[in-house]
Enzyme design. Structure first.
Site, PDB file in Angstrom:
ATOM      1  N   CYS A 109       0.765  -1.264   0.215  1.00 16.31           N
ATOM      2  CA  CYS A 109       0.141   0.213   0.188  1.00 16.31           C
ATOM      3  C   CYS A 109       1.012   1.130   0.195  1.00 16.31           C
ATOM      4  O   CYS A 109       1.999   1.299   0.253  1.00 16.31           O
ATOM      5  CB  CYS A 109      -0.758   0.324   1.117  1.00 16.31           C
ATOM      6  SG  CYS A 109      -1.791   1.912   1.171  1.00 16.31           S
ATOM      7  N   PRO A 110       0.665   2.585  -1.099  1.00 12.06           N
ATOM      8  CA  PRO A 110      -0.992   2.393  -1.284  1.00 12.06           C
ATOM      9  C   PRO A 110      -0.643   2.078  -3.050  1.00 12.06           C
ATOM     10  O   PRO A 110      -1.470   2.264  -3.788  1.00 12.06           O
ATOM     11  CB  PRO A 110      -0.718   4.079  -1.583  1.00 12.06           C
ATOM     12  CG  PRO A 110       0.593   4.542  -1.891  1.00 12.06           C
ATOM     13  CD  PRO A 110       1.669   3.539  -0.744  1.00 12.06           C
TER      14      PRO A 110
END
Length: 82
Positions: free
Chosen positions: A18-19
């Site tokens: 992430c992200p």
């Protein structure tokens, strides 16, 4: 994989956390046409909730299915409008 999905494109985000899986999914979806299905293949377990949350909060996309297979997480995202 479900045979119900007619996959238009596959996005490999294995090894990314992430992200980045969400950023790359959004970029790939933007290049597709309404009705197209993007298969996103990830190794980040957090992508299960991240992709669901992104799809639920994003107009013009629908999370069709998510499949967890050992350490591989596959998401099927359909673009519903231009």
């Amino acid at each position: 994989m479900s045979s119900d999905h007619r996959i238009t494109e596959t996005l490999d985000v294995k090894g990314q956390s992430c992200p980045m899986p969400i950023v790359k999914t959004k970029q790939a979806i933007d290049d597709l046409e309404a009705g197209d299905v993007l298969e996103v293949v990830a190794t980040d377990s957090g992508s299960m909730s991240d992709v669901r949350g992104w799809a639920d909060g994003t107009a013009g996309v629908e999370l069709v299915e998510q499949v967890e297979d050992d350490d591989l997480y596959t998401h099927y995202v359909k673009k519903t409008e231009e």
